[in-house]
Write an enzyme that holds these catalytic residues in place. Structure first.
Site, PDB file in Angstrom:
ATOM      1  N   SER A 253       0.951  -1.245   0.143  1.00 15.24           N
ATOM      2  CA  SER A 253      -0.033  -0.028  -0.007  1.00 15.24           C
ATOM      3  C   SER A 253       0.885   1.286   0.000  1.00 15.24           C
ATOM      4  CB  SER A 253      -1.133   0.030   1.296  1.00 15.24           C
ATOM      5  OG  SER A 253       0.001   0.488   2.393  1.00 15.24           O
ATOM      6  N   LYS A 254       0.345   2.394  -0.002  1.00 14.50           N
ATOM      7  CA  LYS A 254       1.117   3.618  -0.026  1.00 14.50           C
ATOM      8  C   LYS A 254       1.819   3.980   1.010  1.00 14.50           C
ATOM      9  CE  LYS A 254      -1.071   6.517  -3.512  1.00 14.50           C
ATOM     10  NZ  LYS A 254      -2.555   6.467  -3.822  1.00 14.50           N
ATOM     11  N   ARG A 255       1.658   3.285   2.302  1.00 17.22           N
ATOM     12  CA  ARG A 255       2.486   3.260   3.215  1.00 17.22           C
ATOM     13  C   ARG A 255       3.690   2.647   2.918  1.00 17.22           C
ATOM     14  NH1 ARG A 255       1.986  -0.266   6.901  1.00 17.22           N
ATOM     15  NH2 ARG A 255       0.361  -1.378   5.513  1.00 17.22           N
ATOM     16  N   HIS A 256       4.117   1.959   1.937  1.00 17.35           N
ATOM     17  CA  HIS A 256       5.463   1.113   1.674  1.00 17.35           C
ATOM     18  C   HIS A 256       5.894   2.113   0.934  1.00 17.35           C
ATOM     19  CE1 HIS A 256       2.674  -2.375   2.813  1.00 17.35           C
ATOM     20  NE2 HIS A 256       4.125  -2.703   3.560  1.00 17.35           N
TER      21      HIS A 256
END
Ligand code: GLU
Length: 486
Positions: A253-256
């Site tokens: 996800s964007k967190r990565h």
């Protein structure tokens, strides 16, 4: 003779190309093209609420940039068009009506409220969704209600007993109990087909031999199978692709980091590097230990037997490794063109020498994110730690450093022409002339110009990148500090 392969990439136009979708496109292309088959693009836009302006163009552009050319599709046409699902609406209902006639589907008149109360499972029973309330309405009565204008959906009659097994080329045989399968909706009350129905009809009408999609669709595959059977269609081969996780084991996800092709390109990843890396997200070339493949090389070695069913891990460091490789392979002018917008923005009004900067960065940079840190000192030297200018190993004292810098300064000022060759000759000549070692000459100049012991490029390159004026300013500044300390 085996049938010519036909695969399709069937993205929904979301406005960006998620890495998982691009991996599906790549594998779908490879599964077909490795065997000389056809690759078809179908736009699945029936979810009208989620339509995004310009999103179809993003799909065309991504495929084109990656070299995943399609033989048929909305833009290139073909014998099975239209290739945009919303333009195929009249294709679906006749199949659903035939299923009703054959007793394999039925109209369902249940209200939204009733369905919502079922979902709550008020009786505490294990529920597999819809309770098949309308399944046994007499067909003549159902017809009357339809004619009277009562809203309805069309549902498939799932078998109540037995099991359904389907074979997946990656996951093997998968069996489910039929009683667990909901009487799925085929046509919604607004007349639109559900995704589950439309994809089966489209794949059949387009002669798709291998259905390649993410493993999130694995649990729907038995339902698709039962639909193929009910309609008397040939069942295609299924190839479900493994999940893509971040290095922490959670769904990517964007967190990565960047999760779309577009964002990766914005961050300076080259298309060839992205495609090469993505090919390895769930596949490997068997006993071949090579990691670097062009698309054409992938096409030659790709074999769906080597797709893994364990989740793939998206590792940005590995992507950096690929990108560094592909950046180094670029022709110098192409690398410069890659770099220029970023360095122009970074330097603003300040002079800098792009070709020399590009030369020293080409072997060092992994992506655009590396640049601010690598370039920072060109803009502003950190307050000097004057201790830099004494170095036992190089037998440099602040006094000797100052003497060397002073000599370089005069030499630079006296240069007939400020060219790389002349600067280089100047710096290399000072040692022999004054009895200094080359390292003794180069170290203070690097320190004075950058304030650091390690820089991309040596003294000559730094002087060239900064230009004569700024280089002299920095040398002057260092000399002032050194003399104030003396
Ligand atoms: N439109 C679906 C998606 O974007 C396609 C899935 C499939 O390949 O069948 O997820």
């Amino acid at each position: 003779m085996t049938k010519k392969r036909r695969t399709r990439f069937a993205p929904s136009p979301t406005g960006y190309m998620h890495i998982g979708n691009l991996r599906s496109a790549l594998y779908t292309w490879l599964i077909s093209k490795s065997q000389g088959g056809d690759f078809i693009l179908r736009i699945e836009d029936t979810d009208q609420e989620r339509l995004v302006e310009g999103a179809v163009q993003v799909i065309y552009d991504t495929l084109e940039m990656c070299g995943l050319d399609h033989d048929e599709g909305p833009d290139v046409g073909g014998p099975c068009g239209p290739y945009i699902q919303s333009q195929r609406l009249d294709h679906y209902r006749p199949y659903a009506e035939k299923l009703i006639k054959d007793g394999k589907a039925y109209p369902c008149f249940c209200s939204k409220e009733r369905l919502e109360s079922l979902a709550e499972g008020s009786d505490g029973q294990k529920s597999y969704g819809y309770d098949r309330h309308c399944r046994n309405i007499d067909p003549a009565e159902a017809q009357k209600r339809i004619e009277a204008g009562e809203p309805y959906v069309i549902r498939q009659k799932m078998p109540l007993e037995g099991e359904t097994t389907f074979h997946d080329l990656v996951y093997g045989d998968i069996t489910v109990k039929n009683e667990e399968l909901e009487d799925q909706i085929l046509i919604k009350a607004d007349g639109y087909p559900t995704y589950n129905f439309a994809n089966v009809i489209d794949d059949h009408e387009m002669g798709i031999t291998h259905v390649v999609r993410g493993s999130e669709y694995l649990s729907s595959a038995p339902k698709y199978n039962l639909l193929y059977e009910a309609l008397g269609f040939e069942i295609p081969e299924y190839v479900h692709l493994p999940l893509i996780l971040g290095t922490d084991g959670k769904k990517l996800s964007k967190r990565h980091g960047a999760t779309s092709f577009q964002d990766l390109v914005k961050e300076g990843y080259l298309v060839d590097a992205i495609v090469n890396y993505i090919a390895f997200l769930g596949w490997s070339p068997g006993s071949d230990t090579r990691e670097l493949f062009t698309l054409e090389e992938l096409r030659q070695v790709f074999n769906e037997q080597n797709i893994s069913h364990s989740p793939a891990v998206f590792d940005y460091q590995k992507l950096d490794w690929y990108n560094a490789h592909y950046l180094q392979e670029l022709e110098p002018e192409v690398f410069q063109a890659w770099l220029e917008p970023k360095t122009d923005a970074f330097f603003g009004d300040q002079y800098y020498n792009l070709p020399v900067l590009a030369e020293v960065l080409q072997t060092r940079v992994n992506n655009y994110q590396d640049l601010p840190e690598m370039l920072a000192f060109f803009k502003e030297v950190n307050p000097y730690d004057l201790a830099l200018f004494s170095n036992k190993k190089q037998k440099l004292t602040p006094e000797l450093s100052a003497e060397i810098l002073q000599t370089i300064k005069s030499g630079l000022e006296a240069l007939p022409e400020f060219t790389r060759e002349q600067v280089h000759t100047l710096l290399m000549g000072l040692g022999p002339e004054h009895g200094w070692k080359t390292g003794q000459v180069m170290a203070p100049v690097r320190w004075a110009l950058s304030g650091q012991t390690v820089t991309p490029g040596g003294g000559t390159e730094l002087i060239m990148i900064l230009g004569k004026e700024e280089s002299l300013n920095r040398i002057d500044h260092a000399l002032t500090l050194l003399s104030s300390q003396a």
